[in-house]
Enzyme design. Structure first.
Site, PDB file in Angstrom:
ATOM      1  N   HIS A 164     -38.080 -32.231  -1.217  1.00 44.99           N
ATOM      2  CA  HIS A 164     -38.072 -32.594   0.021  1.00 44.99           C
ATOM      3  C   HIS A 164     -37.196 -34.023   0.191  1.00 44.99           C
ATOM      4  O   HIS A 164     -36.184 -33.969   0.458  1.00 44.99           O
ATOM      5  CB  HIS A 164     -39.503 -32.857   0.505  1.00 44.99           C
ATOM      6  CG  HIS A 164     -39.657 -33.486   2.011  1.00 44.99           C
ATOM      7  ND1 HIS A 164     -40.801 -33.903   2.519  1.00 44.99           N
ATOM      8  CD2 HIS A 164     -38.627 -33.459   2.869  1.00 44.99           C
ATOM      9  CE1 HIS A 164     -40.447 -34.314   3.687  1.00 44.99           C
ATOM     10  NE2 HIS A 164     -39.289 -33.792   4.113  1.00 44.99           N
ATOM     11  N   LYS A 211     -44.773 -30.356  12.645  1.00 42.59           N
ATOM     12  CA  LYS A 211     -46.098 -30.774  12.163  1.00 42.59           C
ATOM     13  C   LYS A 211     -46.411 -32.247  11.913  1.00 42.59           C
ATOM     14  O   LYS A 211     -45.430 -33.006  11.440  1.00 42.59           O
ATOM     15  CB  LYS A 211     -46.251 -29.970  10.503  1.00 42.59           C
ATOM     16  CG  LYS A 211     -47.570 -30.206   9.843  1.00 42.59           C
ATOM     17  CD  LYS A 211     -47.698 -29.445   8.630  1.00 42.59           C
ATOM     18  CE  LYS A 211     -47.342 -30.161   7.532  1.00 42.59           C
ATOM     19  NZ  LYS A 211     -47.291 -29.395   6.282  1.00 42.59           N
TER      20      LYS A 211
HETATM   21  C1  R5P Z   1     -45.950 -29.720   2.612  1.00 40.34           C
HETATM   22  O1  R5P Z   1     -44.827 -30.374   3.038  1.00 40.34           O
HETATM   23  C2  R5P Z   1     -45.650 -28.244   2.168  1.00 40.34           C
HETATM   24  O2  R5P Z   1     -44.538 -27.613   2.310  1.00 40.34           O
HETATM   25  C3  R5P Z   1     -46.981 -27.493   2.769  1.00 40.34           C
HETATM   26  O3  R5P Z   1     -46.845 -27.279   3.932  1.00 40.34           O
HETATM   27  C4  R5P Z   1     -48.427 -28.402   2.180  1.00 40.34           C
HETATM   28  O4  R5P Z   1     -48.370 -28.743   1.130  1.00 40.34           O
HETATM   29  C5  R5P Z   1     -49.524 -27.450   2.542  1.00 40.34           C
HETATM   30  O5  R5P Z   1     -50.712 -28.094   2.212  1.00 40.34           O
HETATM   31  P1  R5P Z   1     -52.211 -27.711   2.862  1.00 40.34           P
HETATM   32  O6  R5P Z   1     -52.264 -26.064   2.771  1.00 40.34           O
HETATM   33  O7  R5P Z   1     -53.041 -28.636   2.324  1.00 40.34           O
HETATM   34  O8  R5P Z   1     -51.918 -27.977   4.383  1.00 40.34           O
END
Ligand code: R5P
Length: 294
Positions: free
Chosen positions: A127, A189
């Protein structure tokens, strides 16, 4: 080439050994009553190109075994020591989010770079780091899951629209959508805490009569995919399908996802889990062959 399995890596090592026609051996890890561990290599590594195999989910329990095994293999005459870990841990801590935070991805990379000669992994969470070479000083190879996921979608979902839950997911979703020849969009998000995220409304127009296929790299607490499922259903979507690359899955999450309206939950087999339905053994074997001949 000789594959040595880290804890939990036996199924993958066996699959790779079959494809590569090489031997594999489980690493013996003995726990003393005080919690310390003894690692033993149960076969001859003299003159071998050794590859440690196993995913690094729940990393704290595995990393010392890995470091002890890498040193032992070298001392016992291995020509080289590589690491094939389909899930690479600690990549999400890529900045100091709060004053005083450790940037764990950098420290973890330095430690692994000192222990092994190369690293192969599947879709690490790149990222803020754009390339593993920014933090790893050894040879690295990223095996993308996009082709395998696209193939699964082509074979299982009629008229899909791919959905990324957040901006980071664009890199994966865009690639999978192109390979699956399907449209895609990405949601917005906001994360408020480990298990607390909110998503903006899903665009009704882009959903049309497609089946939404949510694609994320990591499913951990499940907050992201649960919120995405709710956003899609609130926009009047058809029942969605959920695909993850790395199934870190909190306990009971699979049932919660089905209750939330997902008709199918499928993951790549980078982390052993009941939802594994997309095999990465073939692309990983090819990457290993290439890396070990370099
Ligand atoms: C975050 O940026 C990742 O791409 C995933 O969206 C994240 O790690 C998902 O975590 P969780 O299932 O705890 O929401």
């Amino acid at each position: 080439m000789l594959l040595l399995t880290l804890p939990g890596g036996a199924a993958l090592a066996a699959a790779l050994a079959t494809q590569l026609q090489c031997s594999w051996s489980p690493l013996v890890v003995h726990r003393f009553p005080d919690g310390e561990q003894l690692v033993r290599i149960g076969c001859d590594v003299q003159g071998q190109r050794v590859v440690l195999v196993g995913s690094l989910h729940q990393p704290d329990a595995k990393v010392l075994s890995l470091l002890f095994a890498a040193d032992a293999a070298r001392e016992l005459g291995a020509l080289s020591v590589g690491l094939l870990c389909p899930y690479l841990a600690y990549m999400r801590q890529d900045m100091r989010f709060q004053p005083g935070d450790a940037i764990s991805s950098k420290t973890f990379a330095r430690v692994l770079s000192q222990a092994v000669d190369f690293l192969i992994t599947v879709d690490p969470h790149l990222h803020r780091w754009h390339d593993l070479s920014q933090i790893y000083s050894i040879r690295t190879r990223v095996v993308p899951a996009a082709e395998a996921i696209a193939q699964w979608i082509r074979g299982h979902i009629e008229s899909p629209v791919l959905v990324g839950p957040d901006s980071e997911s664009r890199q994966w979703v865009e690639q999978v959508a192109a390979l699956a020849q399907a449209p895609f969009f990405v949601l917005n998000k906001t994360r408020h805490g480990d298990r607390d995220v909110t998503l903006d409304a899903a665009p009704r127009l882009l959903l049309g009569s497609h089946t939404p296929v949510l694609v994320d790299d990591i499913i951990s607490s499940g907050a992201t995919v649960l919120a995405a499922g709710h956003a899609l259903r609130a926009a009047g979507s058809r029942p969605p399908v959920c695909i993850g690359v790395h199934a870190l899955f909190a306990p009971e999450l699979q049932a919660a996802l089905l209750q939330a309206g997902y008709t199918q939950v499928v993951t790549c087999d980078t982390v052993p889990h009941a939802t594994n339905g997309i095999s990465m053994a073939g692309p990983l074997a090819a990457a290993l062959l290439e890396m070990n001949s370099g």
